[in-house]
Design a protein around this motif. Structure first.
Motif, PDB file in Angstrom:
ATOM      1  N   SER A   1       0.843  -1.186   0.000  1.00 57.56           N
ATOM      2  CA  SER A   1       0.000   0.000   0.000  1.00 57.56           C
ATOM      3  C   SER A   1       0.879   1.238   0.000  1.00 57.56           C
ATOM      4  CB  SER A   1      -0.916   0.007   1.229  1.00 57.56           C
ATOM      5  OG  SER A   1      -1.771   1.126   1.216  1.00 57.56           O
ATOM      6  N   ALA A   2       0.353   2.319  -0.537  1.00 57.96           N
ATOM      7  CA  ALA A   2       1.087   3.580  -0.563  1.00 57.96           C
ATOM      8  C   ALA A   2       0.109   4.724  -0.747  1.00 57.96           C
ATOM      9  CB  ALA A   2       2.126   3.600  -1.686  1.00 57.96           C
ATOM     10  N   ARG A   3       0.537   5.890  -0.305  1.00 56.91           N
ATOM     11  CA  ARG A   3      -0.238   7.103  -0.539  1.00 56.91           C
ATOM     12  C   ARG A   3       0.174   7.698  -1.877  1.00 56.91           C
ATOM     13  NH1 ARG A   3      -1.968  11.599   3.867  1.00 56.91           N
ATOM     14  NH2 ARG A   3      -3.058  13.002   2.447  1.00 56.91           N
ATOM     15  N   MET A   4      -0.798   8.252  -2.616  1.00 53.49           N
ATOM     16  CA  MET A   4      -0.531   8.827  -3.933  1.00 53.49           C
ATOM     17  C   MET A   4      -0.820  10.330  -3.921  1.00 53.49           C
ATOM     18  SD  MET A   4      -2.478   6.025  -6.367  1.00 53.49           S
ATOM     19  CE  MET A   4      -1.666   6.560  -7.883  1.00 53.49           C
ATOM     20  N   ARG A   5       0.052  11.064  -4.559  1.00 51.20           N
ATOM     21  CA  ARG A   5      -0.184  12.492  -4.750  1.00 51.20           C
ATOM     22  C   ARG A   5       0.410  12.899  -6.093  1.00 51.20           C
ATOM     23  NH1 ARG A   5       4.672  14.959  -4.162  1.00 51.20           N
ATOM     24  NH2 ARG A   5       6.264  13.890  -2.899  1.00 51.20           N
ATOM     25  N   ILE A   6       0.007  14.051  -6.588  1.00 53.06           N
ATOM     26  CA  ILE A   6       0.523  14.559  -7.862  1.00 53.06           C
ATOM     27  C   ILE A   6       1.641  15.550  -7.575  1.00 53.06           C
ATOM     28  CG2 ILE A   6      -0.041  15.782  -9.984  1.00 53.06           C
ATOM     29  CD1 ILE A   6      -2.919  14.861  -9.653  1.00 53.06           C
ATOM     30  N   ASP A   7       2.793  15.352  -8.211  1.00 52.72           N
ATOM     31  CA  ASP A   7       3.909  16.264  -7.968  1.00 52.72           C
ATOM     32  C   ASP A   7       3.814  17.492  -8.870  1.00 52.72           C
ATOM     33  OD1 ASP A   7       4.793  15.533 -10.506  1.00 52.72           O
ATOM     34  OD2 ASP A   7       6.497  14.350  -9.789  1.00 52.72           O
ATOM     35  N   ALA A   8       4.810  18.361  -8.775  1.00 53.11           N
ATOM     36  CA  ALA A   8       4.787  19.622  -9.516  1.00 53.11           C
ATOM     37  C   ALA A   8       4.822  19.408 -11.018  1.00 53.11           C
ATOM     38  CB  ALA A   8       5.964  20.496  -9.078  1.00 53.11           C
ATOM     39  N   GLU A   9       5.314  18.266 -11.454  1.00 52.26           N
ATOM     40  CA  GLU A   9       5.394  17.976 -12.888  1.00 52.26           C
ATOM     41  C   GLU A   9       4.177  17.213 -13.397  1.00 52.26           C
ATOM     42  OE1 GLU A   9       9.052  15.942 -13.493  1.00 52.26           O
ATOM     43  OE2 GLU A   9      10.293  17.648 -12.854  1.00 52.26           O
ATOM     44  N   GLY A  10       3.194  17.017 -12.537  1.00 58.53           N
ATOM     45  CA  GLY A  10       1.968  16.371 -12.965  1.00 58.53           C
ATOM     46  C   GLY A  10       2.009  14.855 -12.937  1.00 58.53           C
ATOM     47  N   ARG A  11       3.046  14.273 -12.320  1.00 53.96           N
ATOM     48  CA  ARG A  11       3.132  12.825 -12.217  1.00 53.96           C
ATOM     49  C   ARG A  11       2.661  12.369 -10.845  1.00 53.96           C
ATOM     50  NH1 ARG A  11       5.644   9.575 -15.526  1.00 53.96           N
ATOM     51  NH2 ARG A  11       6.341   8.208 -13.847  1.00 53.96           N
ATOM     52  N   TRP A  12       2.130  11.138 -10.824  1.00 51.31           N
ATOM     53  CA  TRP A  12       1.714  10.557  -9.551  1.00 51.31           C
ATOM     54  C   TRP A  12       2.925  10.008  -8.815  1.00 51.31           C
ATOM     55  CZ3 TRP A  12      -3.014  11.052  -7.454  1.00 51.31           C
ATOM     56  CH2 TRP A  12      -4.047  11.437  -8.293  1.00 51.31           C
ATOM     57  N   VAL A  13       3.037  10.369  -7.548  1.00 49.95           N
ATOM     58  CA  VAL A  13       4.144   9.916  -6.711  1.00 49.95           C
ATOM     59  C   VAL A  13       3.558   9.107  -5.556  1.00 49.95           C
ATOM     60  CG1 VAL A  13       6.031  10.610  -5.203  1.00 49.95           C
ATOM     61  CG2 VAL A  13       5.581  11.892  -7.307  1.00 49.95           C
ATOM     62  N   SER A  14       4.112   7.910  -5.323  1.00 45.82           N
ATOM     63  CA  SER A  14       3.644   7.047  -4.238  1.00 45.82           C
ATOM     64  C   SER A  14       4.689   6.987  -3.135  1.00 45.82           C
ATOM     65  CB  SER A  14       3.377   5.629  -4.754  1.00 45.82           C
ATOM     66  OG  SER A  14       2.265   5.618  -5.624  1.00 45.82           O
ATOM     67  N   THR A  15       4.236   7.195  -1.897  1.00 47.48           N
ATOM     68  CA  THR A  15       5.122   7.087  -0.735  1.00 47.48           C
ATOM     69  C   THR A  15       4.754   5.825   0.046  1.00 47.48           C
ATOM     70  OG1 THR A  15       3.638   8.603   0.441  1.00 47.48           O
ATOM     71  CG2 THR A  15       5.606   9.537  -0.544  1.00 47.48           C
ATOM     72  N   LEU A  16       5.750   5.004   0.310  1.00 46.46           N
ATOM     73  CA  LEU A  16       5.578   3.670   0.879  1.00 46.46           C
ATOM     74  C   LEU A  16       4.739   3.689   2.152  1.00 46.46           C
ATOM     75  CD1 LEU A  16       6.407   0.620   0.949  1.00 46.46           C
ATOM     76  CD2 LEU A  16       8.366   1.352   2.337  1.00 46.46           C
ATOM     77  N   GLY A  17       3.697   2.856   2.186  1.00 45.82           N
ATOM     78  CA  GLY A  17       2.877   2.726   3.383  1.00 45.82           C
ATOM     79  C   GLY A  17       2.388   4.067   3.892  1.00 45.82           C
ATOM     80  N   TRP A  18       2.724   4.356   5.149  1.00 46.20           N
ATOM     81  CA  TRP A  18       2.372   5.636   5.759  1.00 46.20           C
ATOM     82  C   TRP A  18       3.613   6.493   5.984  1.00 46.20           C
ATOM     83  CZ3 TRP A  18      -0.623   1.534   5.636  1.00 46.20           C
ATOM     84  CH2 TRP A  18      -2.012   1.692   5.608  1.00 46.20           C
TER      85      TRP A  18
END
Length: 454
Positions: free
Chosen positions: A72-89
Motif C-alpha cells: 500500500s502507498a499514498r498517492m499524490r501529484i507532484d509539480a510535474e503532474g506525475r503521480w508519486v507514491s510514498t511507501l505505506g504511511w
C-alpha cells in the motif's frame, strides 16, 4: 477503539478552554468527504496479468492504493503532474509508482503492467436501523447470476462515511465476494447522531444483514459480518440478534473497553522496564480512572485527585498512558468538565463480550496483531484460546511483527512506529473465510493459534 473517542474529546475540551470552539470532537469526521480534485480516480483496476490494484480516497486529501498482497502507498501529484507514491504511511518515495490516466480513460499503469477500471454491480438502498433510524447502504456483488457469499462491513469507531471510504466494497467483489456497506448513523446522509453505543450499533448491523439478504435474493449464499477494531465488539453482538453464517473480527478485543485501557497501561509500563510493584499500583489507578469514565463523571473528582496526590511524585507516573488513564491523570479538572457534553457519545464502557462469545454458535474468525499497541492482544488471545478449547467455534489467526490494523511497521530512533503496509496474507485470509469458512495453506506469516474442537 475507545481511544479515538476520548483522545478526540479531550483535544476538543482543550480547544474549548483555549478558544471556546470545538475541534475534532467525537464523530467530527462524519462530514468528511473524498478530495474532489482526485475522487474521479477512485476504483478497482484490473491489471493485464489478472491482479487488481485498488485506488481509495483519503479523508484529508489524495489517494491510497493497495493490493491483495498487502502492499500500500499514498498517492499524490507532484509539480510535474506525475503521480508519486510514498511507501505505506511513510514519506519515502519507494516501491511501485502507479500512474493514473485521465478520469475519462479509467486506466492505470504500474511497472510493466497496465489496467482498466472495473465496473462493479453496485445498488444503493435505504433501510431501517435501531429505533426507526433510516440508514443509507449499498450492495456490491461480483459479476454473474449465481449465488455468492456476502459480508456486511461493520464500522469501527470512525464517523467517516463507509460508502466513501470502505475499500473492501471494491476489492472483495473483484475476488468473488459480495459486500454490503452502509453509512454509520449521522454520516453519509444516514439519519441519527454519531454514537459509540455498541447495542445501538449492533441493532444497525443486524438490520444491515436483513437488508443485504433481501437485496441479494437468490444470489445470497453464505452471509456474515466483518467488524474491525471497535467493530469487533459490535459484530458478534449483532450476530446474536440475527442469523448469520460467519463472523470475522479484525484486531478487536474479547474483553471490555475498561480492560483495554488497563492492559495498555500495563503494556506501556512494562515497555519502560517497570516491575510488578509498579504494575500493582497502576492497577489501583486504572480502577479509579475506569470507574470515573464508566460513570460518565458521576463519581466525581475525589478519586482522581487522590491518586494524583498519592502517585504524582513517583518516577513511573509520567510513563502511564493507556487509552484514557494518562489523559485523565494529567488533564486539569476544568478540561475534563468541558468534555462532559460528549460523554453520551462514548462507547459502552460496561459491555463485557464474554456472554455473547460463550453462547454464540456462529463460526468466528479472529485476526489479531501480535504487537498491537491499541488493542493489546495477550488477554484476548488467552480468552479466545480458552473459548475455542471449550468448544466454541472460534479460529484465531495472529500476525507477528504487526500493529493495529494488521499493518507491518518500522520503529524509528524515537520509538515511534510507522506503518509500511498490511501483513501479506491478511486480506486473503478474510476472503477465504467468507467463501468457505475455512483457512487452508499459508497466509503470510500468520499463525493459527486456535481452531474449534471437532
Amino acid at each position: 477503539m475507545s481511544q479515538s473517542w476520548l483522545l478526540a474529546t479531550l483535544a476538543a475540551a482543550a480547544s474549548v478552554a483555549a478558544s471556546s470552539a470545538w475541534a475534532q470532537s467525537p464523530g467530527s469526521d462524519v462530514n468528511a468527504r473524498p478530495d474532489p480534485a482526485v475522487a474521479c480516480h477512485v476504483g478497482l483496476y484490473r491489471l493485464d496479468d489478472g491482479r487488481w490494484i485498488d485506488v481509495a480516497p483519503i479523508v484529508d486529501s489524495g489517494l491510497r492504493w493497495r493490493q491483495l498482497d498487502g502492499s500500500s502507498a499514498r498517492m499524490r501529484i507532484d509539480a510535474e503532474g506525475r503521480w508519486v507514491s510514498t511507501l505505506g504511511w511513510t514519506s519515502r518515495v519507494e516501491g511501485p509508482q502507479p500512474q493514473l490516466g485521465s478520469c475519462e480513460e479509467g486506466r492505470i499503469a504500474v511497472d510493466d503492467q497496465s489496467g482498466a477500471r472495473v465496473a462493479l454491480d453496485a445498488r444503493d438502498t435505504t433501510f431501517v436501523g435501531h429505533n426507526g433510524t433510516r440508514l443509507n447502504g449499498r450492495l456490491i456483488l461480483p459479476p454473474g447470476t449465481g449465488p455468492v457469499p456476502i459480508m456486511i462491513e461493520v464500522h469501527g469507531s470512525e464517523g467517516a462515511n463507509a460508502l466513501d471510504f470502505n475499500a473492501f466494497q471494491r476489492f472483495a467483489p473483484a475476488s468473488g465476494v459480495g459486500v454490503f456497506v452502509y453509512a454509520k448513523r449521522g454520516s453519509g446522509g444516514s439519519e441519527g447522531s454519531y454514537t459509540q453505543d455498541f447495542h445501538v450499533l449492533a441493532d444497525d448491523a443486524a438490520a444491515a444483514v436483513v437488508e443485504a439478504r433481501r437485496m441479494a435474493g437468490p444470489r445470497a449464499d453464505r452471509i456474515g459480518l466483518h467488524g474491525a477494531s471497535q467493530g469487533g465488539w459490535i459484530a458478534p453482538l449483532a450476530a446474536s440478534l440475527t442469523p448469520v453464517d460467519f463472523v470475522i473480527v479484525g484486531f478487536g478485543l474479547a474483553y471490555g473497553v475498561l480492560s483495554e485501557d488497563s492492559d495498555q497501561v500495563m503494556q506501556d509500563l512494562k515497555a519502560k522496564g517497570w516491575g510488578p510493584d509498579v504494575l500493582e499500583n497502576a492497577r489501583d489507578i486504572t480502577e479509579v480512572t475506569g470507574a470515573f469514565v464508566a460513570s460518565k463523571g458521576a463519581v466525581g473528582f475525589e478519586g482522581l485527585e487522590a491518586i494524583r496526590a498519592r502517585y504524582r511524585a513517583e518516577p513511573w507516573f509520567a510513563d502511564i498512558k493507556g487509552e484514557f488513564t494518562g489523559l485523565l491523570l494529567n488533564a486539569p479538572n476544568e478540561q475534563i468538565l468541558a468534555m462532559a457534553p460528549q460523554l453520551e457519545a462514548g462507547p459502552s464502557w460496561d459491555y463485557d463480550p464474554l456472554p455473547v462469545l460463550s453462547s454464540l454458535d456462529t463460526p468466528m474468525l479472529w485476526i489479531q496483531a501480535e504487537d498491537d499497541t491499541v488493542a493489546p492482544p495477550e488477554a484476548t488471545r488467552r480468552r479466545l484460546i480458552d473459548l475455542s478449547g471449550a468448544g466454541r467455534p472460534i479460529t484465531l489467526l495472529e500476525y507477528p511483527h504487526s500493529d493495529h490494523g494488521i499493518v507491518r511497521y518500522e520503529t524509528g530512533p524515537d520509538g515511534r512506529r510507522t506503518s509500511l503496509g498490511y501483513a501479506p496474507g491478511y486480506y486473503q485470509a478474510v476472503l477465504d473465510w467468507v467463501r468457505t469458512g475455512t483457512l487452508y495453506g499459508d497466509y503470510g506469516e500468520g499463525r493459527i493459534l486456535a481452531r474449534p474442537v471437532r
